[in-house]
Structures are given as C-alpha cells and as structure tokens.
Design a protein around this motif. Structure first.
Motif, PDB file in Angstrom:
ATOM      1  N   SER A 206       9.805  67.718  12.526  1.00 25.45           N
ATOM      2  CA  SER A 206      10.259  67.689  11.136  1.00 25.45           C
ATOM      3  C   SER A 206      10.438  69.103  10.573  1.00 25.45           C
ATOM      4  N   LEU A 228      15.218  70.388  14.221  1.00 21.76           N
ATOM      5  CA  LEU A 228      14.564  69.653  13.136  1.00 21.76           C
ATOM      6  C   LEU A 228      15.378  68.426  12.721  1.00 21.76           C
ATOM      7  N   GLU A 359      15.298  62.382   4.467  1.00 26.06           N
ATOM      8  CA  GLU A 359      15.372  61.744   5.785  1.00 26.06           C
ATOM      9  C   GLU A 359      14.615  60.409   5.740  1.00 26.06           C
TER      10      GLU A 359
END
Ligand code: NDP
Length: 455
Positions: A206, A228, A359
């Motif tokens: 992440s 990422l 996300e």
C-alpha cells in the motif's frame, strides 16, 4: 508466533515461528557471506538452477495452488492461473537476462576504451503483498537471483505458506538457502528488516506502508522500489460496437480475484449515449458470478483475504449511498464464518464519494455517466494514484489521444487488468517509483559500472 487462517472458513490452518531481530540479523549475515560465491557462478549455472525451480513449480502446481487458495482465499482456478503466469514470466527472464548483463563497449579509439559492465546489487529485501503473492514476489526474486544478488524474501503474513513452499523448491533446485531466506512474520517483522543496512528494498503493497519504508531506510541510501496501489479508471466511449462485450471485459477487470488486484478496474466512466446499455449488461454479468467456496470448481469470487477490508467496503457503500448513489447490486457482507462480500455495483456516483477516490481493493465498483471525452479524461486524472487507465473505443487514435493525457504507468486500449512480462510495470504519483518486468525489470537489479581504460 504467526497464525495462518483460511479466509473462507476462519479456521487456523498453521502456526509458524516468526522471525526476531536476532534471526533476521543472522539471515542477513549469512546472505552477505554467501552472495559473492552465488554471483561468481557462471550466469548459465544460475539460470539452470532458476529453470529447475520453474520445473519444480510446474510439478507441484496443484499442491501450490491448493496452498495459495487455503491462505489467501482466491478461487482455485485463479491460483492455477497465477502459477502458470509465473512460469511465463520466468521464461521471459531466462530468455532476456543474457542481453541485460552483457558488457558494452561504448567508445573504442586509440589509447582509450570506455566500457560498461553490470554488477548485482548485492543483498536486497523483497517485502511483498498477498494478493498475487507469487507474481509480485517473483517479479523481484527471479531477476535478482538470476543476476547474482541475494534476496531476503518477506512474504505477506497472509501468504507465508506459499512463500515457504516456493523457497523449499528453490533450495531443492540448487539455490542456496542463504541467498534466498524467507523472513516470517507480520508488519512488525517487516519493520525489523528495515533496520538492516541492505543494498536495496523492493516493496509491493500500500501507499501508506511504501511511504513509511521509504522514509525509514532513507538514511543509508539503498536502492528503493515501491510498487503501490491504484484507483484505476476505465472509460467507455460512445463508439464501441458492442457495449455488452465491453461490460463483460470490464466486469472481469473489476471483480477478478474479488477485486484485490493493484490494477483492478476501480471506477468506470461511460459516455451517456451508451450508458444504459452498458449498465444493464454489466449488472447481468455481475449477477452471473458464482460466489462462494474457493475450492469448488467454477467459483469466480471467493472471500476477501483480509477480513478488515469488509469494514472499508461497508464504509464506502454507506458513504456513497448517503451522498446520492444508487446501489444496483450487493452492498453487504455474506453471512457466515468466511470474509465474503457480495459483488457490489453503484451508479449515480461522483467524486465526492470515497468509492470513486479511495482504493477499494474488493468486489465493488462505481459507474459514472460522462458527457464527453474531456470530462472522462479530467475525472480519470482526478486521483493521486497513477497505475493504469483503460479506454474502450472503436477508434485507436481516439483512445490514444485520451490516454496520452492520463498520468499512469500503463495505458490500455480495449483491454484492462492485464500485465505482460514484456512490458515495464510501474506507477506514477502514489502508485510508486521504480519498475519490474520487461528488460528494464532485469536491469533494475543491476548496478552498471563505468570503466575508463587508457593504454
Ligand atoms: P501492505 O502495505 O499492508 O503490506 C505489504 C507488505 O509490507 C507486507 O509484507 C506487510 O507485511 C509489510 N509491512 C507492513 N507494515 C510494514 C512495516 N512497518 N515495515 C515493513 N514491512 C511492512 O499492503 P497489502 O499487503 O495490504 O497489499 C495490498 C496493497 O498492495 C494494495 O494497495 C495494492 O494495490 C498494492 N499492490 C500493488 C501492486 C503493484 O504492482 N503496484 C501489486 C499488488 C499489490 P504483513 O502483510 O505481514 O503485515
């Protein structure tokens, strides 16, 4: 102690001894000692051992797929697909590594030669995610080992059994355990690894953890690569010949692996002229997905690997609905011991909503109507991420013109959620720095050395 749980049932399936600061220091020291001899082997010998690892993977494919499914919950066929894709990537690296390491003479004249040779980085860390644990790990350890580095491999705590199984096959294939040790544990153990003065840190995960790692290791100036997350957009123009076929492709791009892909389609923009036909077809696709036991043949959506992500999805749905979105499918957990979430489609969404900005990393998608290409391009760029973007259009020029202005590492015309070993995988902005795959993804593990030779 690290407990491994099956996300489909909630059952504990293994308990492993986690690494400590002392065991990590010992593994680093052993790797430092063993790496020069590994690098000194002829390239052909290292390649042969990596090829033997590939044979081992192929021979154990069913067993490895079952292990992968048991700890990350992806449907068995998708685990097999990941393993087969990994073999294709290994074949690419084996074919192209000779050219990547070949020395170059860039000037040769009377009394002076200028030459470039390639050297391995040395001892590096590979801190890896769980969603495609074999893909994202091997994008680093295949080329790094092949070119002579040692790799301390830290699989995610959600994919440790798979990581250990692969390391066992690597050792059986003749790769010394000291140059490819596994670091077992969670984020706290990963943190201990950051304290080691290694030659490189290659991370997949992440944005938050990537940024932390970058700051943490900056002091001793290692090479750092960060692959990422993303909030990958797709845009369907009004000239597509078959909106239903496009809907089928994009539903797969959004929901494959329960949407837990860095390059999953996370938001869709549709030109108003084809919007209704597209949404109808998309909803039919989603309604047909088989959700449930990931070991059952035919299952398309299994559980989420990380139970905590259920809260993120609940929050995104509640936020979107509160701001005026329409829930067209799903929108809730599926009762039971496993971490299942019903495939979810939201329409009438906009960029005030988390589902279009943050996300999601789950089986959820927002579909937004747009009036023209300019509005689509503006919305696609309205994100801090920049991993991939897709445009569906009958006209390649139109798609390329739109994609030129969208800031991402990867651009797709009439396809999505696709990774090729021949092309570099990279992100812009919060999607990371550096790259893997392609011939650049071999050079990423090499240090070019300059030679000025007079005589
Ligand atoms: P995380 O950032 O939570 O974790 C990634 C890795 O970092 C894991 O091995 C994790 O260990 C480890 N870690 C966590 N905290 C630390 C720390 N303080 N120091 C060192 N290591 C640490 O990501 P996820 O595992 O949740 O992966 C999902 C993310 O990865 C998504 O954002 C996804 O988009 C992205 N991703 C990007 C890809 C790309 O190619 N661009 C490909 C695949 C995923 P542990 O898991 O044991 O806690």
């Amino acid at each position: 102690m690290l407990e491994v749980r099956n996300p489909a049932t909630g059952a504990v399936i293994a308990a492993l001894a986690a690494d400590t600061a002392d065991t990590i220091a010992a593994k680093v020291q052993a790797a430092r000692q063993a790496q020069p001899a590994w690098a000194a082997l002829p390239l052909a010998e290292r390649k042969a051992r990596l090829a033997a690892l590939g044979e081992g993977l192929k021979a154990s494919l069913e067993e490895l797929a079952a292990t992968l499914t048991s700890e990350v919950g992806k449907p068995l066929q998708q685990s097999r697909n990941e393993l087969n894709g990994t073999l294709a990537r290994l074949a690419f690296f084996l074919e192209h590594v000779d050219a990547a390491v070949a020395p170059e003479t860039v000037l040769s004249e009377a009394g002076l030669e200028e030459r470039i040779t390639q050297e391995p980085l040395g001892v590096i860390a590979n801190i890896s995610a769980w969603n495609y644990p074999i893909f994202v790990g091997s994008n680093v350890y295949f080329p790094a080992l092949m070119t002579g580095s040692a790799v301390l491999y830290k699989p995610s705590e959600y994919a440790t059994l798979t990581g250990l199984a692969i390391q066992k096959l690597a050792v059986a294939a003749g790769i010394p355990a000291e140059v490819f040790p596994v670091i077992v544990g969670g984020g706290d153990v990963g943190q201990l690894l950051l304290e080691q003065p290694l030659d490189g840190f290659f991370f997949t995960g992440s944005y938050g953890t990537g940024k932390h790692i970058n700051q943490q290791v900056a002091g001793h100036l290692p090479k750092v690569q960060l692959e990422l997350g993303g909030k990958d957009p797709a845009y369907v123009t009004d000239d597509v010949a078959d909106p239903a076929a496009v809907a089928a492709g994009l539903a797969d791009g959004a929901f494959y692996n329960a949407g837990q892909s860095c390059c999953a389609v996370e938001r869709i923009y549709v030109h108003t002229r084809v919007y209704d036909a597209f949404v109808d077809a998309f909803l039919k696709e989603v309604a047909a997905f088989k959700v449930g036991d990931p070991t059952a043949e035919g299952t398309y959506i299994g559980p989420l690997t990380r139970r905590a992500q259920l809260d993120v999805l609940d929050d995104q749905v509640a936020d979107a609905v509160a701001r005026g979105a329409t829930l067209r499918a799903g929108g809730k957990r599926i009762e039971g011991p496993g971490a299942f979430y019903a495939p979810t489609v939201l329409t009438e969404v906009d960029h005030s909503m988390k589902v279009m900005r943050d996300e999601s990393f789950g089986p959820i998608i927002g579909i937004q109507r747009v009036q023209d290409d300019a509005e689509a391009a503006r919305l696609m760029n309205d994100t801090a991420y920049g991993l991939t973007a897709a445009v569906y259009s009958a006209t390649r020029d139109r798609a390329e013109a739109i994609l030129r202005d969208v800031r991402t590492g990867t651009a797709y015309w009439n396809c999505c959620d696709r990774v090729s070993p021949r092309l570099p995988w990279s992100g812009r902005g919060h999607s990371g720095v550096g790259l893997t795959l392609s011939h650049y993804g071999i050079k990423a593990f090499l240090h070019p050395r300059a030679w000025h030779l007079r005589g």
